[in-house]
Motif scaffolding. Sequence first.
Motif, PDB file in Angstrom:
ATOM      1  N   PHE A   1     -29.772 -19.836 -36.454  1.00  0.00           N
ATOM      2  CA  PHE A   1     -28.625 -19.370 -36.218  1.00  0.00           C
ATOM      3  C   PHE A   1     -27.560 -20.126 -34.713  1.00  0.00           C
ATOM      4  O   PHE A   1     -28.834 -19.710 -34.844  1.00  0.00           O
ATOM      5  N   GLU A   2     -26.888 -19.920 -34.723  1.00  0.00           N
ATOM      6  CA  GLU A   2     -25.663 -20.480 -33.701  1.00  0.00           C
ATOM      7  C   GLU A   2     -25.858 -18.950 -33.196  1.00  0.00           C
ATOM      8  O   GLU A   2     -24.975 -18.185 -33.807  1.00  0.00           O
ATOM      9  N   LEU A   3     -25.478 -19.300 -31.833  1.00  0.00           N
ATOM     10  CA  LEU A   3     -24.694 -17.868 -30.996  1.00  0.00           C
ATOM     11  C   LEU A   3     -23.546 -18.159 -30.074  1.00  0.00           C
ATOM     12  O   LEU A   3     -23.886 -18.364 -29.296  1.00  0.00           O
ATOM     13  N   ILE A   4     -22.719 -17.525 -30.364  1.00  0.00           N
ATOM     14  CA  ILE A   4     -21.704 -17.578 -29.575  1.00  0.00           C
ATOM     15  C   ILE A   4     -21.518 -16.507 -28.955  1.00  0.00           C
ATOM     16  O   ILE A   4     -22.235 -14.629 -29.271  1.00  0.00           O
ATOM     17  N   THR A   5     -21.196 -16.763 -27.408  1.00  0.00           N
ATOM     18  CA  THR A   5     -20.907 -15.509 -26.443  1.00  0.00           C
ATOM     19  C   THR A   5     -19.662 -14.930 -26.417  1.00  0.00           C
ATOM     20  O   THR A   5     -19.059 -15.451 -25.081  1.00  0.00           O
TER      21      THR A   5
ATOM     22  N   PRO B   1     -21.945 -15.760 -44.238  1.00  0.00           N
ATOM     23  CA  PRO B   1     -21.872 -14.843 -43.157  1.00  0.00           C
ATOM     24  C   PRO B   1     -22.581 -15.144 -41.733  1.00  0.00           C
ATOM     25  O   PRO B   1     -22.493 -15.963 -40.860  1.00  0.00           O
ATOM     26  N   VAL B   2     -20.676 -14.406 -41.200  1.00  0.00           N
ATOM     27  CA  VAL B   2     -20.998 -14.542 -39.772  1.00  0.00           C
ATOM     28  C   VAL B   2     -21.057 -13.053 -39.243  1.00  0.00           C
ATOM     29  O   VAL B   2     -20.291 -12.146 -39.261  1.00  0.00           O
ATOM     30  N   ARG B   3     -21.259 -12.611 -38.306  1.00  0.00           N
ATOM     31  CA  ARG B   3     -21.807 -11.128 -37.994  1.00  0.00           C
ATOM     32  C   ARG B   3     -21.930 -11.259 -36.465  1.00  0.00           C
ATOM     33  O   ARG B   3     -22.543 -11.723 -35.886  1.00  0.00           O
ATOM     34  N   PHE B   4     -21.523  -9.686 -36.369  1.00  0.00           N
ATOM     35  CA  PHE B   4     -21.757  -9.263 -34.567  1.00  0.00           C
ATOM     36  C   PHE B   4     -22.452  -9.252 -34.751  1.00  0.00           C
ATOM     37  O   PHE B   4     -23.345  -8.640 -35.213  1.00  0.00           O
ATOM     38  N   ILE B   5     -23.265  -8.889 -33.721  1.00  0.00           N
ATOM     39  CA  ILE B   5     -24.582  -8.181 -32.828  1.00  0.00           C
ATOM     40  C   ILE B   5     -24.605  -7.992 -31.436  1.00  0.00           C
ATOM     41  O   ILE B   5     -23.758  -8.277 -30.625  1.00  0.00           O
ATOM     42  N   ALA B   6     -25.052  -6.500 -31.144  1.00  0.00           N
ATOM     43  CA  ALA B   6     -25.335  -5.548 -30.390  1.00  0.00           C
ATOM     44  C   ALA B   6     -26.818  -5.414 -30.195  1.00  0.00           C
ATOM     45  O   ALA B   6     -27.370  -6.434 -29.851  1.00  0.00           O
TER      46      ALA B   6
ATOM     47  N   ALA C   1     -13.970 -12.027 -29.511  1.00  0.00           N
ATOM     48  CA  ALA C   1     -14.791 -11.910 -30.503  1.00  0.00           C
ATOM     49  C   ALA C   1     -14.325 -12.036 -31.624  1.00  0.00           C
ATOM     50  O   ALA C   1     -14.629 -12.597 -32.972  1.00  0.00           O
ATOM     51  N   VAL C   2     -12.554 -11.295 -31.640  1.00  0.00           N
ATOM     52  CA  VAL C   2     -12.369 -11.269 -33.337  1.00  0.00           C
ATOM     53  C   VAL C   2     -12.385 -13.136 -32.903  1.00  0.00           C
ATOM     54  O   VAL C   2     -11.552 -12.968 -34.803  1.00  0.00           O
ATOM     55  N   LYS C   3     -11.552 -13.347 -32.637  1.00  0.00           N
ATOM     56  CA  LYS C   3     -10.638 -15.127 -33.521  1.00  0.00           C
ATOM     57  C   LYS C   3     -12.739 -16.099 -33.459  1.00  0.00           C
ATOM     58  O   LYS C   3     -12.513 -16.130 -34.858  1.00  0.00           O
ATOM     59  N   ALA C   4     -13.686 -15.591 -32.671  1.00  0.00           N
ATOM     60  CA  ALA C   4     -14.770 -16.213 -33.033  1.00  0.00           C
ATOM     61  C   ALA C   4     -15.216 -15.849 -34.601  1.00  0.00           C
ATOM     62  O   ALA C   4     -15.605 -16.638 -34.840  1.00  0.00           O
TER      63      ALA C   4
ATOM     64  N   ARG D   1     -25.356 -17.815 -40.347  1.00  0.00           N
ATOM     65  CA  ARG D   1     -25.714 -18.912 -40.078  1.00  0.00           C
ATOM     66  C   ARG D   1     -25.134 -19.026 -38.550  1.00  0.00           C
ATOM     67  O   ARG D   1     -25.376 -19.743 -37.405  1.00  0.00           O
ATOM     68  N   GLN D   2     -24.221 -17.917 -37.926  1.00  0.00           N
ATOM     69  CA  GLN D   2     -24.018 -17.876 -36.619  1.00  0.00           C
ATOM     70  C   GLN D   2     -23.780 -15.834 -36.535  1.00  0.00           C
ATOM     71  O   GLN D   2     -23.340 -15.136 -37.091  1.00  0.00           O
ATOM     72  N   LEU D   3     -23.778 -15.780 -34.946  1.00  0.00           N
ATOM     73  CA  LEU D   3     -23.979 -14.390 -34.896  1.00  0.00           C
ATOM     74  C   LEU D   3     -23.287 -14.389 -33.497  1.00  0.00           C
ATOM     75  O   LEU D   3     -22.909 -15.410 -32.374  1.00  0.00           O
ATOM     76  N   VAL D   4     -22.079 -13.825 -32.876  1.00  0.00           N
ATOM     77  CA  VAL D   4     -21.236 -13.379 -31.781  1.00  0.00           C
ATOM     78  C   VAL D   4     -21.895 -12.132 -31.969  1.00  0.00           C
ATOM     79  O   VAL D   4     -21.792 -10.997 -31.755  1.00  0.00           O
ATOM     80  N   GLU D   5     -22.486 -12.766 -30.071  1.00  0.00           N
ATOM     81  CA  GLU D   5     -22.852 -11.443 -29.123  1.00  0.00           C
ATOM     82  C   GLU D   5     -22.081 -10.635 -28.401  1.00  0.00           C
ATOM     83  O   GLU D   5     -21.327 -11.484 -27.402  1.00  0.00           O
TER      84      GLU D   5
END
Length: 332
Positions: free
Chosen positions: A4-8, A30-35, A15-18, A52-56
């Motif tokens: 997966f790719e990590l977006i910060t 699936p693209v998920r927020f992660i905390a 975060a909303v836009k990403a 495939r992507q996580l928005v940290e």
Amino acid sequence: MQPFELITPASVPDAVKAQAAASTAQQGAPVRFIAGGTNLVDYMKLNVETPRQLVEINGLPLDKIEATADGGLKLGALTRNTFVANHADVVQRYPVLSQAILSGASTQLRNMATTAGNLLQKTRCVYYRDTAYACNKRQPGSGCSAIGGHNRMMAILGTSDKCIASNPSDQNVALMALDATVHISGTKGERTVPITSFYTLPGNTPDRETVLEPGDLITHVSIPALPAGAKSLYLKLRDRASYEFALASAAVVLKTSNGHIDFVRVALGGVGAVPWRSREAEHALHGKAATAANFRHAAEIALHGARPQSQNGFKVELAKRCLTHALTQAIA
């Protein structure tokens, strides 16, 4: 676990836009927020979740507990469970929430798990967790292996012929009884959703669990002030004393005057497809004497319509006793 790719992102709007942009670009992938990741990473390891992507989002300023103008409390989406459970205002004013959080998971998990992450906690149904079995929640249209299978821990309220999975959260049962509100930032702006309207019943679409849309980010949860003199309590019944999910639980908030109930909120855990608020039980109790007989009557009403499966029929009586005892303990 899939790559997966990590977006910060640097801000809530970013975060909303990403997340929204990534969901659109990947055409539903699936693209998920992660905390804290205590639930999501678990399912990624099992290949149940394959983002495939996580928005940290841990860097966002959403980790505070603050008083609200109307005398209530605001819990940031990223407040850790341990911090919430031990916060002086929560312990003193909303003990039901503190007790619920402390009854769940382990110390290590509570140190990482967040308020918003808990709101979105996935079921612990054994068939959802195992990709070798059919599961409509995981793969719509494939069937529900729990119906006719191992269903001792499954729900008996709010189920459908497509899914009988139970919601595992303790925190959210307490938030139901506290009339909490979920605050969301999304591509169309800010909005609020009462927690009683936040979850969706399985019906024909068990894969859809909440009203959240792509790009929606929970920013905080607000809890209104309780009436002066109100008492609250969380009671959890389970197979072992710690690190175990509820067979049945009850979150109650009530206030009595001259021996009669003039304010009451009731929610159940371990038995519902969602954290289960029983307005019918509340209506049965309001204005009535705070007696064991009336508590039991309300419990009978709360479980009316329960649809037990082959192995979890015991939950009907267990939940009735749990609610009756919780109400009895609360007034004491």
